[in-house]
Enzyme design. Structure first.
Site, mmCIF file in Angstrom:
data_model
loop_
_atom_site.group_PDB
_atom_site.id
_atom_site.type_symbol
_atom_site.label_atom_id
_atom_site.label_comp_id
_atom_site.label_asym_id
_atom_site.label_seq_id
_atom_site.Cartn_x
_atom_site.Cartn_y
_atom_site.Cartn_z
ATOM 1 C CG ASP A 16 12.416 -5.774 -1.925
ATOM 2 O OD1 ASP A 16 12.015 -6.927 -1.373
ATOM 3 O OD2 ASP A 16 11.798 -5.049 -2.389
ATOM 4 C CB SER A 17 10.253 -9.060 -4.540
ATOM 5 O OG SER A 17 9.689 -8.334 -3.746
ATOM 6 C CB CYS A 43 4.535 -5.174 4.304
ATOM 7 S SG CYS A 43 4.860 -4.715 2.691
ATOM 8 C CB THR A 44 10.008 -3.552 2.892
ATOM 9 O OG1 THR A 44 9.429 -4.109 1.552
ATOM 10 C CG2 THR A 44 10.935 -4.329 3.595
ATOM 11 C CG HIS A 45 5.616 -2.120 -0.616
ATOM 12 N ND1 HIS A 45 6.302 -3.086 -0.549
ATOM 13 C CD2 HIS A 45 5.418 -1.200 -1.849
ATOM 14 C CE1 HIS A 45 6.726 -3.056 -2.029
ATOM 15 N NE2 HIS A 45 6.138 -2.125 -2.686
ATOM 16 C CD GLU A 93 4.601 -1.830 -5.977
ATOM 17 O OE1 GLU A 93 4.433 -2.137 -7.005
ATOM 18 O OE2 GLU A 93 5.868 -2.120 -5.506
ATOM 19 C CB CYS A 146 12.272 -9.393 0.309
ATOM 20 S SG CYS A 146 10.843 -10.386 -0.330
#
Lengths: 271, 271
Positions: free
Chosen positions: B9-10, B184-186, B151, B72
């Site tokens: 992932d990034s 989106c993985t977040h 985040e 990602c």
């Protein structure tokens, strides 16, 4: 790839899988073969189920299918491994997709499974679930009264609900069970009654829906999804009565079925 | 097969995918690599994303992974096809599993997708959905305020809910939309808020959950699930700050993380 997806079943139950394939993969063509004449496979000896399944597989291989779906729990339990080993095309059964979906959905790791006597006694679901996660608690229950009910078309109303209520009684003590696998391709026809009886806190998993999803996964993974503009063509074959099959297929697939052909299966060697 | 599953992932977002892999495949070992130092990939040119992704892939290939998960959305959109073509191991991205799950769940064929600007502008979800079913109506919406929120750890409370409410406003007019993909993985970290705002009639699809499910499908299909008795071992690598990564990984995976190592990625040729 324009070639059709082949679907085999001991009879009409697998039509719930075919119906989900049509819904989830509307560009794909399907060839369905139901061995109605020799249905059900559940009570038959293992060697006989293997022989009959290979006969169906040979019939479809001659029609150039790009993938094989074993839409029958009994046949999946007995033949999936050898078919995967011996065929050059991808092979998907109905047990693993339902088991995997249950693992995805369950937060309590306490999962129920209902099916025919044959499927429950084979322990195929328990083995598949535990192969992935040894800590899963499985509550399985044979529901021998469900298939006759569905085949008679009794899928709603007080009588059907009474059978469902009486049959599922033993599962109601497991208050921590949050997921229930319909481990028989007939059961989606009475899913609403099962959901009502088992309660809204339990996610009911239909193996047809999940099998179609995994067919999509594997076709895409192997770059075999049909990308052209031609409309799909579906073919239906039965070893039994064409009229009965046609009526059930039209009702279950909720669309007009053009043609159902009656065929004889040849006795063939296994491999 | 005892070899680990590689996850790239990034940054930290892919940890929601890793967390689902640990939950759904508790016997499997995982190696996770987050390119935190160069995160986010979203705004970067395509060629740069491809180059960085290949650097991560080479790092994991040297550690003998049996499968690669591109956790990602941006990297999936730009590199999935070429990685599948050039690597000998199976490769799974995060876009297709979420799209497929939405098709399985949706009864209205009207599906919403939310993601970063990069992912929404790439039209990767729209293309994937329409590739399978041309009749699907897609409502996509970029939600640039969600990643900074997550985040910073603001995943509940009035402030977070206000951002979610304001952002999702444009989707509320589509009363026939019954499924929403978190592209989106977040976003799984604020899934409860999104579900509350979008309403209980909409099924919210988390791509991490669905990607883990498809990793399971493909490993089983290829007979590569680990069948032994040894406990799994997970390794985490970051190109950025170890302390920050360790703290987020422990929180998101909801378990003690033994070790996070900082690494430098080598500039390598693409193939």
């Amino acid at each position: 790839m324009k070639q059709p997806i082949g679907v085999i079943d001991s009879g009409v139950g697998g039509l719930t899988v075919a119906s989900e394939l049509v819904r989830q993969l509307p560009k794909e063509s399907i060839i369905y073969l139901g061995d109605t004449k020799r249905c059900p496979y559940g009570p038959r000896p293992k060697e006989e189920v293997i022989q009959y399944t290979w006969e169906m597989v040979h019939f479809l291989l001659e029609r150039d299918i790009k993938m094989l779906v074993i839409a029958c729990n009994t046949a999946t339990a007995f033949t999936l491994d050898q078919l995967r080993e011996e065929l050059a095309i991808p092979v998907v059964g109905v047990i693993q997709p339902g088991a995997r979906a249950a693992i995805t959905h369950s937060r309590t790791a306490e999962i129920g499974v209902i099916g025919t006597d044959g499927t429950i006694n084979s322990k195929a679901y328990v083995d598949t679930l535990r192969q992935i996660n040894t800590d899963i608690e499985v509550h399985d229950l044979a529901c021998p009264r469900f298939v006759p009910l569905v085949e008679k078309g009794i899928v709603q109303g007080e009588k059907a609900y009474q059978v469902v209520r009486e049959t599922l009684q033993p599962l109601k003590q497991f208050s921590n069970m949050d997921t229930l696998i319909l481990g028989c391709t007939h059961y989606p026809m009475i899913k609403a009654l099962i959901q009502e009886e088992i309660g809204s806190t339990v996610t009911v998993i239909s193996s047809g829906e999940e099998t179609a999803r995994e067919v999509s996964t594997i076709l895409e993974y192997q770059n075999k999804l049909y990308q052209g503009e031609q409309a799909p063509q579906h073919y239906f074959y039965t070893t039994g009565d064409v009229g009965v099959f046609h009526e059930i297929a039209s009702r279950w697939l909720n669309q007009k079925i053009d043609a159902v052909d009656k065929i004889e299966l040849n006795t063939v060697k296994k491999a």
